[in-house]
Design an enzyme around this catalytic site. Sequence first.
Site, PDB file in Angstrom:
ATOM      1  CG  LEU A  20      -2.170   0.623   1.287  1.00  0.00           C
ATOM      2  CD1 LEU A  20      -3.024   0.166   0.132  1.00  0.00           C
ATOM      3  CD2 LEU A  20      -2.882   0.307   2.612  1.00  0.00           C
ATOM      4  CE1 TYR A  55      -8.803 -20.584   5.104  1.00  0.00           C
ATOM      5  CE2 TYR A  55      -8.515 -22.506   3.687  1.00  0.00           C
ATOM      6  CZ  TYR A  55      -9.316 -21.719   4.497  1.00  0.00           C
ATOM      7  OH  TYR A  55     -10.624 -22.048   4.706  1.00  0.00           O
ATOM      8  CG  ASP A 148      12.281 -12.749   6.328  1.00  0.00           C
ATOM      9  OD1 ASP A 148      12.279 -12.691   7.562  1.00  0.00           O
ATOM     10  OD2 ASP A 148      11.307 -12.422   5.610  1.00  0.00           O
ATOM     11  N   PRO A 191      13.142  -1.408  17.885  1.00  0.00           N
ATOM     12  CG  PRO A 191      11.015  -2.371  18.116  1.00  0.00           C
ATOM     13  CD  PRO A 191      11.868  -1.257  18.629  1.00  0.00           C
ATOM     14  CB  CYS A 382     -14.873 -16.978 -11.706  1.00  0.00           C
ATOM     15  SG  CYS A 382     -13.768 -17.974 -12.725  1.00  0.00           S
ATOM     16  CG  HIS A 508     -11.815 -13.218 -11.720  1.00  0.00           C
ATOM     17  ND1 HIS A 508     -12.181 -13.608 -10.451  1.00  0.00           N
ATOM     18  CD2 HIS A 508     -11.497 -14.342 -12.386  1.00  0.00           C
ATOM     19  CE1 HIS A 508     -12.094 -14.931 -10.360  1.00  0.00           C
ATOM     20  NE2 HIS A 508     -11.675 -15.397 -11.531  1.00  0.00           N
ATOM     21  CD  GLU A 510     -12.747 -10.320  -8.977  1.00  0.00           C
ATOM     22  OE1 GLU A 510     -13.674 -10.175  -9.801  1.00  0.00           O
ATOM     23  OE2 GLU A 510     -12.294 -11.433  -8.650  1.00  0.00           O
TER      24      GLU A 510
HETATM   25  N1  GLN Z   1     -12.943 -23.670 -10.516  1.00  0.00           N
HETATM   26  C1  GLN Z   1     -13.538 -22.998 -11.610  1.00  0.00           C
HETATM   27  C2  GLN Z   1     -12.761 -23.193 -12.901  1.00  0.00           C
HETATM   28  O1  GLN Z   1     -11.619 -23.576 -12.877  1.00  0.00           O
HETATM   29  C3  GLN Z   1     -13.691 -21.510 -11.333  1.00  0.00           C
HETATM   30  C4  GLN Z   1     -12.415 -20.763 -11.244  1.00  0.00           C
HETATM   31  C5  GLN Z   1     -12.531 -19.423 -10.583  1.00  0.00           C
HETATM   32  O2  GLN Z   1     -13.534 -19.124  -9.933  1.00  0.00           O
HETATM   33  N2  GLN Z   1     -11.486 -18.601 -10.676  1.00  0.00           N
HETATM   34  O3  GLN Z   1     -13.282 -22.951 -13.966  1.00  0.00           O
END
Ligand code: GLN
Length: 559
Positions: A20, A55, A148, A191, A382, A508, A510
């Site tokens: 950022l 994750y 690191d 630090p 997607c 996508h 976004e």
């Molecule tokens: N798993 C689904 C595919 O491979 C959707 C992939 C996703 O949502 N980016 O088409």
Amino acid sequence: MVTKHIFVTGGVVSSLGKGLTSASIGMLLERRGLRVRMQKLDPYINVDPGTMSPYQHGEVYVLDDGSETDLDLGHYERFTNGPLTRDSNYTTGQIYLQVIEKERRGEFLGKTVQVIPHITNEIKSVIRKLGDESVDVVITEIGGTVGDIESQPFLEAIRQFSLDVGKENCLYIHLTLVPYLKAAGELKTKPTQHSVGQLREIGIQPDVLICRCERSISREDREKIALFCNVPLEAVVEEKDKEFSIYEVPLGLVENGLDQWIVDKLSLSAAQPEMDDWHDLLHRLRNPSHEISIAVVGKYAEHFDAYKSIYEALDHAGIHHLAQIRIGRILSEDIEDDGPERLLTGFDGILVPGGFGERGIEGKIETVRFAREKGVPFLGICLGMQCAAIEFARNVVGLDGANSTEFDKDTTHPVICLLDEQQNVTEKGGTMRLGAQPAVLQEGSHAHKCYQTDYVLERHRHRYEFNSQYRQQFAAHGMHATGVSPDGKLPEILEVVDHPWFVAVQFHPEFKSKPIKAQPLFAGFIGAAIARRQKKTTDEGMTAENAPVGDGDAVIDAR
Ligand code: GLN
């Protein structure tokens, strides 16, 4: 003019917001009229984050050219306008891969291949690649934390870099933490001293220290940091936590003189930054006229970084409509356990994001059903689109057991199936249908109304696709492909006609949303959610405050 290089390192702890901060610096320089390129170097061994679990790594950010990159590149694109490409993100794995491939081709002429100079040379060459004559400043962010083991070759390479291009052409910015110790009632500078000490041990004297802190740093403490870390007082820049919005960060840095210090140090001729639209953005954020709630139902709802760009894009659409958006992050598995009514009632819009794998899939399908049957504005992205198709097939078209072959290879109705081009793909990394792909929009559709154009380019990342064999049958029941690939073969957008606003997309959207330019589909979705809320409020005589906002266990964020 020679290209100038800014290197951003981080010390003390991870998650300081280096991405950022780097993006904000890029933005301030761009707004002074400079041509800036951003780059992130990540010390992990994966060739790219495409194979990593959300994750571990958060969202995988996809660029137009199809590269799967670190989520910090999302910050870069939201804050700056310079193009990002495959060269904007390298990992240790990729650097080693390139060096090893050269070795196999015999390019090292019998020499022993070593970290210094071969790996460091490769790192320097990927930095240099961005700095052609059309670029004034390259900003390279080094992932990880100083100290690191795995960051060492990158730090060594950027140390050498200033010897190669001249000290006057490089600037080292170190982002550090100045914590407040409650028990002592004071800020602690030690630090920072230690982490700068570690940088100096490997030969890098930072030029600027950006100090992340919860409380303002006194002049006395700044003087102490300056003295112990060997930097001028003006180069100790405070970056206090922003409680309100990340979009305040660049303005805070201007206030503390960072951009001026940078242009002076690098002898850049640059005007004052033009920030009026940014002030306006914050004004809009602070003064919403509506409040609405959106449920995001996914597998990683509890993990904020997994859907980072989606949350950002929702915020941008909120800014566009002067709406404060409360986001309910809901686990799709909880929908399976508790049912959609309990968790989704009261939300003004429902979004099902992308994803992989079977876990939670039935919860997503139930979520789509709820949105479709109750007329709640719905945006499927997607995997979210694929779930919308499965739901429609099962519950409207009457295709019992319809599924995606990703989850049931032998389903009798494979409404979602592997793309032809994927049939013989065995390797996992970088092999999906990736990057910008065109779609042609149908006039009169919601998508067309949002984009106000016939042709769009949006970013993809998937292996499965809507099975065109079912297109006619779906259309006959009211779900239309309103956006298709130019050859007409791949449906990229599905809409339910008999619904206030139900749009599901294979791409996508976004990834192309900006704070001052909301992505059109997100803007349309939020517009529909506001309309629903207003109608509900009038119908039920409710005020926005007493209307329910989900009555289940969703995690609600007022953002
Ligand atoms: N798993 C689904 C595919 O491979 C959707 C992939 C996703 O949502 N980016 O088409």
